[in-house]
Motif scaffolding. Structure first.
Motif, PDB file in Angstrom:
ATOM      1  N   THR A 177     -30.377 -27.676  -2.049  1.00 55.45           N
ATOM      2  CA  THR A 177     -30.086 -26.843  -0.887  1.00 55.45           C
ATOM      3  C   THR A 177     -28.642 -26.378  -0.859  1.00 55.45           C
ATOM      4  O   THR A 177     -28.360 -25.193  -0.594  1.00 55.45           O
ATOM      5  CB  THR A 177     -30.404 -27.605   0.418  1.00 55.45           C
ATOM      6  OG1 THR A 177     -31.772 -28.030   0.408  1.00 55.45           O
ATOM      7  CG2 THR A 177     -30.160 -26.731   1.633  1.00 55.45           C
ATOM      8  N   ALA A 178     -27.717 -27.276  -1.135  1.00 55.07           N
ATOM      9  CA  ALA A 178     -26.296 -26.924  -1.056  1.00 55.07           C
ATOM     10  C   ALA A 178     -25.947 -25.802  -2.034  1.00 55.07           C
ATOM     11  O   ALA A 178     -25.238 -24.843  -1.680  1.00 55.07           O
ATOM     12  CB  ALA A 178     -25.425 -28.155  -1.313  1.00 55.07           C
ATOM     13  N   ARG A 179     -26.443 -25.893  -3.267  1.00 54.84           N
ATOM     14  CA  ARG A 179     -26.140 -24.861  -4.261  1.00 54.84           C
ATOM     15  C   ARG A 179     -26.840 -23.546  -3.941  1.00 54.84           C
ATOM     16  O   ARG A 179     -26.276 -22.458  -4.133  1.00 54.84           O
ATOM     17  CB  ARG A 179     -26.545 -25.356  -5.655  1.00 54.84           C
ATOM     18  CG  ARG A 179     -25.633 -26.451  -6.204  1.00 54.84           C
ATOM     19  CD  ARG A 179     -26.072 -26.880  -7.586  1.00 54.84           C
ATOM     20  NE  ARG A 179     -26.021 -25.787  -8.543  1.00 54.84           N
ATOM     21  CZ  ARG A 179     -26.605 -25.809  -9.737  1.00 54.84           C
ATOM     22  NH1 ARG A 179     -27.302 -26.885 -10.108  1.00 54.84           N
ATOM     23  NH2 ARG A 179     -26.512 -24.789 -10.559  1.00 54.84           N
ATOM     24  N   GLN A 188     -24.840 -21.916  -1.195  1.00 53.38           N
ATOM     25  CA  GLN A 188     -23.587 -21.327  -1.681  1.00 53.38           C
ATOM     26  C   GLN A 188     -23.860 -20.048  -2.466  1.00 53.38           C
ATOM     27  O   GLN A 188     -23.139 -19.053  -2.320  1.00 53.38           O
ATOM     28  CB  GLN A 188     -22.842 -22.327  -2.557  1.00 53.38           C
ATOM     29  CG  GLN A 188     -21.438 -21.877  -2.948  1.00 53.38           C
ATOM     30  CD  GLN A 188     -20.543 -21.653  -1.734  1.00 53.38           C
ATOM     31  OE1 GLN A 188     -20.398 -22.531  -0.891  1.00 53.38           O
ATOM     32  NE2 GLN A 188     -19.957 -20.459  -1.624  1.00 53.38           N
ATOM     33  N   HIS A 196     -29.958 -23.972   8.747  1.00 58.79           N
ATOM     34  CA  HIS A 196     -28.775 -24.614   8.172  1.00 58.79           C
ATOM     35  C   HIS A 196     -27.522 -24.089   8.862  1.00 58.79           C
ATOM     36  O   HIS A 196     -27.443 -22.913   9.237  1.00 58.79           O
ATOM     37  CB  HIS A 196     -28.707 -24.341   6.669  1.00 58.79           C
ATOM     38  CG  HIS A 196     -29.917 -24.772   5.926  1.00 58.79           C
ATOM     39  ND1 HIS A 196     -30.104 -26.057   5.485  1.00 58.79           N
ATOM     40  CD2 HIS A 196     -31.040 -24.099   5.569  1.00 58.79           C
ATOM     41  CE1 HIS A 196     -31.271 -26.154   4.873  1.00 58.79           C
ATOM     42  NE2 HIS A 196     -31.863 -24.973   4.920  1.00 58.79           N
TER      43      HIS A 196
END
Length: 390
Positions: A10-12, A15, A388
């Motif tokens: 999710t984080a990548r 970004q 998010h």
């Protein structure tokens, strides 16, 4: 192992989407939302017959970021495939949305058109690591991610069941796929470390703890692509409905094994009887798997997996040579309890219940014996659709 597929995370993904958004639109996005893909443990071609299905989420997801743009246009940049693709179309507040190219945009348009409130123009970037055309519900992940994004963008919250139904309608209306409710339901309401037993008639759902101990669910992608917008899927649905109507039922949910004899007596088409037999027995298998998971009888689960695949291949005729080949190879491997195709069929993936310490050995066997180019991932469940913080 090079054939193992790992989720981006999710984080990548977030970004990547933000970077693409800034580069494309020259400002930061305001809203972000995502939805996962899914695999169905058992209960295939059953949701549109109002039966029971037992899907789980997977650690791959579709994510969208964006903001209002003060126009009557929706501008979308998609990073769903190898190359970026862009499209622009009127917002729902400007005029009625209509299906049209590119194909992927119809899933987005469908969610916008079926959102309860008119949607003003916005700019967005969509990124995804859900394999497309592999029976892992990339379409529902896209629809539900967009719908969840619209909830955050407009401030309008929609009940989870209604949301799943509206996203299902979106797929009916725009891409033109007469899908059942399963995919949108699990993608909306999935829970980490659980399977979701869905009653597709009442829409009641029960979270089933997925406590597999020394076993895991290994997903093997045949990498044979399928398109459910063709004639095969609608044909199977129509055949099931024909069987129900012959029996005086609204769906095959209420049918019993003895009704197959009645269909024969009515000189029903052989293929229609075959489809009905699959549905009646698959509904039973699905509830049995849920019961077996509760009592940790994984050997019973595995046997039901194999039975399900045989039925899908011989009675529903939605498997293909590659999927049958994979299941035959996997069947004889050490540590395997069961395997079956998952998804709409005609390609896609096989789910296997296998001992964790035999996974690498099983992959080696498949890579050596399978005629195609398979990829693998262990099914680590994820939560359903969510927003998010940016």
């Amino acid at each position: 192992m090079s054939n193992e597929v790992q989720p981006v995370g999710t984080a990548r993904l977030l970004q990547l989407a933000r970077d693409k958004y800034v580069a494309t639109y020259g400002c930061e996005p305001v809203v972000a939302a995502s939805a996962p893909g899914r695999v169905n443990l058992i209960g295939e071609h059953i949701d549109y017959c109002e039966g029971f299905v037992l899907p789980v989420t997977i650690p791959f997801e579709t994510l969208i970021v964006g903001s209002y743009n003060e126009t009557d246009k929706c501008n979308i940049l998609s990073v769903l495939a190898d190359e970026d693709a862009q499209t622009s179309f009127p917002s729902s507040s400007a005029e009625s949305l209509k299906p049209g190219p590119p194909t992927w945009s119809n899933y987005v348009k469908g969610s916008i058109a079926n959102f309860p409130d008119p949607v003003k123009g916005f700019d967005a970037v969509i990124v995804s690591d859900v394999p497309i055309g592999s029976g892992l519900s990339s379409s529902a992940a896209l629809e539900v991610a967009v719908f969840t994004f619209l909830e955050a963008l407009t401030g309008k919250s929609v009940d989870a069941i209604e949301k799943a139904q509206l996203c299902q309608k979106a797929e009916h209306d725009f891409p033109g796929v007469p899908c059942g409710i399963m995919d949108q339901y699990i993608v909306t309401m999935g829970k980490k470390n659980h399977a979701l037993l869905i009653d597709c008639q009442s829409l009641e759902a029960t979270q089933i703890p997925l406590e597999l101990g020394e076993y895991v669910v290994l997903v093997t992608n045949s990498n044979v692509k399928h398109e459910l917008t063709g004639s095969e899927y609608p044909q199977r649905r129509a055949q099931c409905q024909q069987a129900a109507e012959k029996l005086g039922l609204s769906s095959l949910r209420g049918a019993k094994r003895e009704d197959l004899e009645e269909l024969k007596r009515l000189n029903c088409d052989k293929l229609v009887i075959m489809r009905a037999k699959h549905v009646i027995e698959e509904i039973y298998r699905t509830t049995e798997v849920a019961k077996s998971l509760r009592r940790n009888d994984l050997e019973r689960v595995g046997k039901l997996f194999f039975q399900s695949h045989e039925s899908l291949s011989k009675l529903m005729e939605v498997s293909c040579s590659e999927l049958d080949e994979l299941v035959d190879i996997i069947r004889g491997a050490p540590g395997v309890l069961g395997a079956r195709m998952t998804g709409g069929g005609f390609g896609g993936c096989v789910v296997t219940l296998v001992k964790r310490d035999e996974v690498d050995n099983l992959k080696s066997i498949v890579l050596k014996e399978y005629s195609g180019n398979p990829t693998f991932f262990i099914c680590q469940t994820n939560d359903g659709a969510r927003t998010h913080i940016l």
